[in-house]
Design an enzyme around this catalytic site. Structure first.
Site, PDB file in Angstrom:
ATOM      1  N   ARG A 242       0.828  -0.826   0.399  1.00 34.04           N
ATOM      2  CA  ARG A 242      -0.003  -0.010   0.523  1.00 34.04           C
ATOM      3  C   ARG A 242       0.742   1.356  -0.208  1.00 34.04           C
ATOM      4  NH1 ARG A 242      -2.738  -2.672   4.058  1.00 34.04           N
ATOM      5  NH2 ARG A 242      -4.731  -4.253   3.020  1.00 34.04           N
TER       6      ARG A 242
ATOM      7  N   LYS B 103       2.437  11.615 -10.656  1.00 32.09           N
ATOM      8  CA  LYS B 103       1.508  10.704 -11.746  1.00 32.09           C
ATOM      9  C   LYS B 103       2.175   9.408 -12.000  1.00 32.09           C
ATOM     10  CE  LYS B 103      -1.428  13.679 -13.925  1.00 32.09           C
ATOM     11  NZ  LYS B 103      -2.441  14.077 -15.401  1.00 32.09           N
TER      12      LYS B 103
ATOM     13  N   GLU C 213       7.365  17.765 -25.427  1.00 30.55           N
ATOM     14  CA  GLU C 213       7.412  18.029 -24.004  1.00 30.55           C
ATOM     15  C   GLU C 213       7.636  19.587 -23.748  1.00 30.55           C
ATOM     16  OE1 GLU C 213       4.415  16.727 -22.744  1.00 30.55           O
ATOM     17  OE2 GLU C 213       4.093  14.337 -22.827  1.00 30.55           O
TER      18      GLU C 213
ATOM     19  N   LYS D 226       5.944  23.387 -13.623  1.00 32.81           N
ATOM     20  CA  LYS D 226       5.594  21.821 -13.422  1.00 32.81           C
ATOM     21  C   LYS D 226       5.441  21.513 -12.033  1.00 32.81           C
ATOM     22  CE  LYS D 226       4.493  17.578 -14.063  1.00 32.81           C
ATOM     23  NZ  LYS D 226       4.307  15.526 -15.388  1.00 32.81           N
TER      24      LYS D 226
ATOM     25  N   GLU E 136      -4.813  17.155  -9.868  1.00 36.59           N
ATOM     26  CA  GLU E 136      -5.665  17.243 -10.479  1.00 36.59           C
ATOM     27  C   GLU E 136      -7.444  17.758 -11.444  1.00 36.59           C
ATOM     28  OE1 GLU E 136      -3.962  15.704 -14.487  1.00 36.59           O
ATOM     29  OE2 GLU E 136      -6.181  15.711 -15.616  1.00 36.59           O
TER      30      GLU E 136
ATOM     31  N   ARG F   9      -4.237  21.574 -13.264  1.00 40.63           N
ATOM     32  CA  ARG F   9      -3.218  21.074 -13.897  1.00 40.63           C
ATOM     33  C   ARG F   9      -3.584  19.990 -14.851  1.00 40.63           C
ATOM     34  NH1 ARG F   9       0.278  15.372 -10.317  1.00 40.63           N
ATOM     35  NH2 ARG F   9       0.963  15.024 -11.990  1.00 40.63           N
TER      36      ARG F   9
ATOM     37  N   ASN G 297      -1.958  18.638 -19.667  1.00 43.71           N
ATOM     38  CA  ASN G 297      -2.193  17.232 -20.813  1.00 43.71           C
ATOM     39  C   ASN G 297      -2.580  17.985 -22.575  1.00 43.71           C
ATOM     40  OD1 ASN G 297      -2.569  14.916 -19.376  1.00 43.71           O
ATOM     41  ND2 ASN G 297      -4.409  16.152 -18.201  1.00 43.71           N
TER      42      ASN G 297
ATOM     43  N   HIS H 171      -2.808  15.628 -25.622  1.00 43.91           N
ATOM     44  CA  HIS H 171      -2.606  14.830 -25.159  1.00 43.91           C
ATOM     45  C   HIS H 171      -3.629  13.701 -25.187  1.00 43.91           C
ATOM     46  CE1 HIS H 171       1.347  15.796 -23.082  1.00 43.91           C
ATOM     47  NE2 HIS H 171       1.166  14.733 -22.626  1.00 43.91           N
TER      48      HIS H 171
ATOM     49  N   HIS I 128      -3.250  10.828 -27.558  1.00 46.45           N
ATOM     50  CA  HIS I 128      -2.826   9.038 -26.493  1.00 46.45           C
ATOM     51  C   HIS I 128      -4.121   8.658 -27.641  1.00 46.45           C
ATOM     52  CE1 HIS I 128      -3.008  10.524 -21.991  1.00 46.45           C
ATOM     53  NE2 HIS I 128      -1.124  10.248 -22.702  1.00 46.45           N
TER      54      HIS I 128
ATOM     55  N   HIS J  90       5.575   8.585 -27.713  1.00 48.12           N
ATOM     56  CA  HIS J  90       4.999   9.747 -26.912  1.00 48.12           C
ATOM     57  C   HIS J  90       4.615  11.379 -27.090  1.00 48.12           C
ATOM     58  CE1 HIS J  90       1.996  11.068 -23.698  1.00 48.12           C
ATOM     59  NE2 HIS J  90       2.501  11.765 -23.420  1.00 48.12           N
TER      60      HIS J  90
END
Lengths: 362, 362
Positions: A122, A144, A186, A228, A238, A242, A246, A249, A253, A266
């Site tokens: 955990r 992330k 990026e 960032k 987010e 935030r 993206n 993205h 994606h 990517h």
């Protein structure tokens, strides 16, 4: 000899962690001793990066016991099955809740090592040692973590912040040109979202970056991480701002999923996705056309793709529907009011999106 | 007609959520509307519980769209592979970040549905509707989610708090006797750890509980949840006090792992584990022998196992080493100073542990 070029702090609600940028940092045992306690650790790398840098890092980590797992290289291996392999090694070596995981590699290694750290017992600590430009400016910062699902990118994961980020710019020396360019996508993103001055700097200094000028790279990494870190500090989970990170993205994606994460890097998909977002913004009358042109020129100069010719507009549209920013069935997009002024919005006519996808895939 | 017997609140640093205990709650549409928004959801259950209660709950959730996945029943299926199945259903049905997962079942269903919710899109909401006594008094409260690894119990997981817990005591009517008894082990645990008065109440009222007297069950669940909610509120991430809730679990997890999660129910292993902890405490001169006798008698009356005859002491010792409470290689245990007075400690001679394991497995 190691040289620290810049140091930043990511300030979170309940703790903070450092981002250190510089040369030969991963060979600096004293610096590592400052960042992490003296204990056994699991070093997660991949079959491309490990032969280049794992030995140096392991030596700098002495006298700790270092267990290592080398993952197969590439986005197509960013799956739950690969994460399970990391977890198996943690269990087999009887790592406790005081375990430390060190991620040495690009974004794929960092995302998976971080997710394994998030899930093992955990949650155990992890340190990011990103070795690609993309990981140094983006994926290693902000917590992330996760893996892809055949149905979509990064659909399985956790928010789990590292104990620190060590961006060793000397590792960029061995980065393939194509990956350097993908990382620049990026970097350009930060200019587009919120920092028009930096976008101008990139237009001036792109050639130096492509020539791997050390000072130019260190500056670009520093300024990217600064933006960032600020955004993550204001919105760790987010809930709002935030999401601007993206930009490109949701389109990107979909491109990656449509090609099974095998064809596009990517950063390449993000490059084309950012241009799609800009083109759609112009179509809506939000962003002046000359600014879209500036972006297209910069991406071209960086050797990045600027269209998705050959892919299906309808398929991309369907794949966008599974994006994490979907709310009540409606896809929200990051669009541009200008260079340096991104907005998250669901307020657009579907026809503008369809036309944008058609034009880019034609 | 639904009847609310008790309502509690789990107070966390950044939010709170309700535990509602009563009869026929899962048939109460108005109550559900109060707890969760009107939106599509994924109902996770298993092949034993779903035929009994899924239809009623689904009707109460109308007009929401309810997608359902029924998992195979049993601790041996509490694996990453089963969680992946839940994630696949979420992706296939294009659930967004605003998804809601509802767990209808015992501890295994709740742990896996909660872990899938923790990982899907880096965290979506989930509601616990526990249908076993063990889940109602323990596993559904507190946000521990996860799965087993062949190398140890609950080694993979996340802290992820539900939006609420709906303990419908009417579902206990169909609970097999053996599982009712296993749940009582966790109830007895709360008395042992911190609540000697409750332990005395259990000695007085065990027959009523075994006869499924509704008022007795509701009281036991309420008092158990109260203790758990208080401890979780003080220590959500188990930095200290919360570890006390693991009384008997380090021994118990080793028993479960040694038998591949196939032979012993979790509560049964915890029962024997708690007695081992008490016996070891007596061996160390910490806990008076008559108190250990009281515990043994209560467990026997509840029809719970009180020894691990037939298992190997050395194997159990080795399996304890992977426990999440291991620090710097040393196993910390929850031991007893008295009934109602548990302590977390690593300060014991190894010989006392070895002798305890030998005696219990002889």
């Amino acid at each position: 000899m190691s040289t620290i070029a810049a140091q930043l702090t990511v300030e979170l609600a309940d703790r903070r962690y450092p981002i250190i940028i510089g040369n030969h940092l991963s060979a600096d045992g004293l610096l590592l001793d400052d960042m992490i306690p003296q204990r056994d650790l699991l070093l997660v790398s991949n079959t491309t990066v490990a032969p280049l840098y794992a030995e140096t890092l392991t030596a700098a980590l002495a006298p700790r016991r270092v267990v290592r797992v080398d993952l197969p290289d590439g986005e197509s291996y960013k799956t739950l099955v690969t994460v399970q392999r990391i977890l198996d090694v943690l269990v087999t070596n009887r790592f406790g809740r005081d375990a430390l995981v060190v991620a040495l590699g690009g974004g794929v290694v960092g995302d998976m090592a971080g997710f394994a750290a998030a899930c093992y017992q955990r949650g155990v600590a992890y340190l990011q040692v990103p070795t690609s430009l993309l990981a140094q400016v983006d994926s290693s910062v902000g917590g992330k973590t996760g893996v892809n699902h055949p149905g979509g990118k990064n659909l399985i994961g956790a928010f789990h912040q590292p104990v620190g980020v060590l961006a060793d710019t000397s590792t960029l020396a061995t980065l393939p040109d194509r990956e350097l360019r993908a990382g620049l996508a990026e970097v350009i993103k930060y200019g587009l979202i919120i920092d028009a001055g930096f976008f101008g700097w990139l237009e001036q200094n792109l050639d130096a970056l492509l020539a791997r000028d050390a000072a130019a790279l260190a500056y670009a990494i520093h300024r990217s991480c600064q933006t960032k870190a600020q955004i993550v500090a204001r919105d760790e989970r987010e809930q709002g701002e935030r999401a601007l990170l993206n930009l490109g993205h949701t389109f990107g994606h979909a491109i990656e999923a449509a090609t099974s994460y095998q064809t596009w890097l990517h950063g390449e998909a993000v490059a084309t996705g950012m241009l799609m977002a800009a083109q759609m913004s112009a179509r809506l009358g939000w962003c002046p056309a000359p600014q879209v042109e500036r972006l297209a020129r910069l991406l071209e100069r960086a050797g990045l793709p600027t269209n998705a010719t050959g892919l299906g507009a309808a398929e991309l549209r369907a794949l966008m529907q599974i994006d994490k920013k979907v709310a009540a069935g409606h896809v929200r997009l990051i669009l541009l009011k200008d260079i340096g002024a991104a907005v998250l919005t669901g307020d657009y006519p579907e026809a503008a999106l369809a036309a944008t996808l058609s034009a880019s895939t034609a």
